[in-house]
Scaffold this active site. Structure first.
Site, PDB file in Angstrom:
ATOM      1  N   MET A  45      36.029  30.683  39.210  1.00 42.18           N
ATOM      2  CA  MET A  45      36.103  30.819  37.753  1.00 42.18           C
ATOM      3  C   MET A  45      36.569  32.238  37.401  1.00 42.18           C
ATOM      4  O   MET A  45      36.321  32.731  36.306  1.00 42.18           O
ATOM      5  CB  MET A  45      34.745  30.525  37.125  1.00 42.18           C
ATOM      6  CG  MET A  45      34.305  29.087  37.378  1.00 42.18           C
ATOM      7  SD  MET A  45      33.239  28.414  36.099  1.00 42.18           S
ATOM      8  CE  MET A  45      31.834  29.470  36.224  1.00 42.18           C
ATOM      9  N   HIS A  52      34.511  36.360  46.711  1.00 42.41           N
ATOM     10  CA  HIS A  52      35.641  35.416  46.572  1.00 42.41           C
ATOM     11  C   HIS A  52      36.726  35.752  47.589  1.00 42.41           C
ATOM     12  O   HIS A  52      37.331  34.865  48.192  1.00 42.41           O
ATOM     13  CB  HIS A  52      36.262  35.531  45.173  1.00 42.41           C
ATOM     14  CG  HIS A  52      35.373  35.086  44.055  1.00 42.41           C
ATOM     15  ND1 HIS A  52      34.891  35.947  43.094  1.00 42.41           N
ATOM     16  CD2 HIS A  52      34.891  33.865  43.737  1.00 42.41           C
ATOM     17  CE1 HIS A  52      34.156  35.267  42.229  1.00 42.41           C
ATOM     18  NE2 HIS A  52      34.139  34.013  42.597  1.00 42.41           N
ATOM     19  N   GLN A  76      30.523  23.066  32.539  1.00 39.70           N
ATOM     20  CA  GLN A  76      29.370  23.374  33.386  1.00 39.70           C
ATOM     21  C   GLN A  76      28.430  24.416  32.776  1.00 39.70           C
ATOM     22  O   GLN A  76      27.460  24.813  33.402  1.00 39.70           O
ATOM     23  CB  GLN A  76      29.821  23.784  34.790  1.00 39.70           C
ATOM     24  CG  GLN A  76      30.464  25.149  34.909  1.00 39.70           C
ATOM     25  CD  GLN A  76      30.970  25.384  36.325  1.00 39.70           C
ATOM     26  OE1 GLN A  76      31.951  24.774  36.755  1.00 39.70           O
ATOM     27  NE2 GLN A  76      30.310  26.264  37.080  1.00 39.70           N
ATOM     28  N   GLY A 164      31.134  29.411  48.468  1.00 39.68           N
ATOM     29  CA  GLY A 164      30.228  30.510  48.832  1.00 39.68           C
ATOM     30  C   GLY A 164      28.782  30.034  48.919  1.00 39.68           C
ATOM     31  O   GLY A 164      28.304  29.294  48.046  1.00 39.68           O
ATOM     32  N   LYS A 166      26.285  31.617  48.264  1.00 42.18           N
ATOM     33  CA  LYS A 166      25.494  32.157  47.147  1.00 42.18           C
ATOM     34  C   LYS A 166      25.053  31.027  46.206  1.00 42.18           C
ATOM     35  O   LYS A 166      23.947  31.029  45.693  1.00 42.18           O
ATOM     36  CB  LYS A 166      26.356  33.200  46.446  1.00 42.18           C
ATOM     37  CG  LYS A 166      25.927  33.655  45.210  1.00 42.18           C
ATOM     38  CD  LYS A 166      25.264  34.799  44.792  1.00 42.18           C
ATOM     39  CE  LYS A 166      24.896  34.713  43.353  1.00 42.18           C
ATOM     40  NZ  LYS A 166      25.846  33.981  42.529  1.00 42.18           N
ATOM     41  N   ASP A 167      25.943  30.038  46.002  1.00 44.09           N
ATOM     42  CA  ASP A 167      25.595  28.873  45.183  1.00 44.09           C
ATOM     43  C   ASP A 167      25.173  27.738  46.115  1.00 44.09           C
ATOM     44  O   ASP A 167      25.885  26.740  46.274  1.00 44.09           O
ATOM     45  CB  ASP A 167      26.802  28.466  44.325  1.00 44.09           C
ATOM     46  CG  ASP A 167      27.153  29.547  43.332  1.00 44.09           C
ATOM     47  OD1 ASP A 167      26.317  29.872  42.483  1.00 44.09           O
ATOM     48  OD2 ASP A 167      28.266  30.103  43.427  1.00 44.09           O
TER      49      ASP A 167
HETATM   50  O1  PAF Z   1      31.318  28.377  41.649  1.00 44.57           O
HETATM   51  C1  PAF Z   1      32.206  28.345  40.771  1.00 44.57           C
HETATM   52  O2  PAF Z   1      32.920  29.311  40.541  1.00 44.57           O
HETATM   53  C2  PAF Z   1      32.383  27.059  39.971  1.00 44.57           C
HETATM   54  O3  PAF Z   1      31.166  26.414  39.806  1.00 44.57           O
HETATM   55  C3  PAF Z   1      33.435  26.123  40.549  1.00 44.57           C
HETATM   56  C4  PAF Z   1      33.061  25.619  41.943  1.00 44.57           C
HETATM   57  C5  PAF Z   1      34.786  26.816  40.613  1.00 44.57           C
HETATM   58  C6  PAF Z   1      33.584  24.880  39.652  1.00 44.57           C
HETATM   59  O4  PAF Z   1      33.944  25.207  38.365  1.00 44.57           O
END
Ligand code: PAF
Length: 298
Positions: A45, A52, A76, A164, A166-167
């Site tokens: 994003m 990243h 989201q 990642g 992290k999530d």
């Molecule tokens: O982790 C993110 O940056 C977002 O949730 C993603 C996976 C790009 C989906 O919009």
């Protein structure tokens, strides 16, 4: 934003190619596929940081072609204020991707991802992942993630997807989505480790919003996870979770949760057998900035 986009894309045309439409990108990707070249994909994003860039680096080492996307997905954000405040650093992002050797960047407008509009919601059967931890505190969040990621994956059809750690929960959700799409044998998911600042704070786009004291205290999330790891014992984990929560509160954090869960299933664990692989997960506010972090504990 358009003038920045055109200026940078002109300079970089021979190196990183920027696409705004799914059809143009699709044609380009078909050319690579016809040559048998593997495509690695890191969806983002924007507001890019070294975390990243580590996805990009890993993809480059494993694929002939690496594509990143930048799309701030409105579906989201369960909190519209959070969406409004989400950092945007497009010019720097393009520069970082370009210097990191990214081959293609997909920069779609909302209509490319949601041709029928953002409110046209589809339901994804994510089971308990949808309503626990992040799902509980951010209702609808993972449904929104799935909407964007499904569309991105349909457009890109990557061989390898880079996410990642992290999530942590998001990684599990996206793996489930790929199963629901019937693509688990086509798209290989790669989870890349968390990158941390010197004081342990996990790299995150949201860190840009931390000011003064908040930034100085933000490593408390990492300290809390270390506390869980260092004090882990077989048997009941409830006192340990409570103590860790207090630690965070003492540093002015407002925790949503401090949880210990099975690292494979994400089911919370209250009694530990000392063998099961477990992960510590925290989510907490400092001021109005919500941060998350996690750590494999054994
Ligand atoms: O982790 C993110 O940056 C977002 O949730 C993603 C996976 C790009 C989906 O919009």
């Amino acid at each position: 934003m358009n003038s920045i986009y055109e200026r940078v894309s002109d300079i970089n045309r021979t190196k990183m190619i920027i696409f705004k439409t799914a059809s143009d990108l699709g044609h380009q990707l078909d050319k690579y596929r016809q040559k048998g070249q593997a495509i690695g994909f890191a969806p983002t994003m924007g507001a890019l940081h070294d975390g990243h860039l580590s996805l990009l680096k890993t993809s480059k080492s494993q694929n002939q072609v690496t594509l990143c996307s930048i799309f701030v997905n409105p579906a989201q954000f369960n909190d519209p204020k959070d969406f409004k405040k989400y950092p945007s650093t497009l010019e720097q992002d393009i520069y970082k991707l370009e210097t990191g050797g990214c081959d293609l960047l997909f920069l779609p407008p909302v209509e490319e991802i949601y041709p029928d509009g953002v409110t046209e919601k589809k339901h994804y059967d994510l089971g308990y992942l949808d309503t626990m931890l992040e799902g509980k505190f951010r209702p609808g969040h993972f449904q929104g993630v799935c909407m964007a990621v499904e569309r991105l994956l349909e457009i890109v059809l990557p061989d390898n997807l880079y996410l990642g750690q992290k999530d942590f929960q998001q990684c599990m959700v996206i793996k489930r989505l790929i199963q629901l799409m019937g693509k688990e044998n086509k798209i290989h998911t790669n989870i890349c480790p968390i990158l941390r600042e010197q004081d342990g704070l996990a790299m995150s786009s949201r860190n840009m919003r931390l000011i003064g004291e908040q930034r100085a205290k933000a490593a408390a999330l990492y300290e809390t996870l270390n506390f869980l790891k260092q004090n882990l014992n077989k048997g009941s984990l409830s006192d340990l979770k409570k103590e860790a929560t207090t630690l965070l509160q003492e540093k002015n954090f407002k925790p949503d949760y401090v949880e210990i869960a099975n690292a494979k299933t994400l089911r919370p664990i209250n009694e530990w057998d000392s063998r099961t692989n477990i992960v510590g997960l925290v989510a907490a506010y400092i001021g109005d900035v919500r941060l998350i972090d996690n750590m494999i504990l054994n």
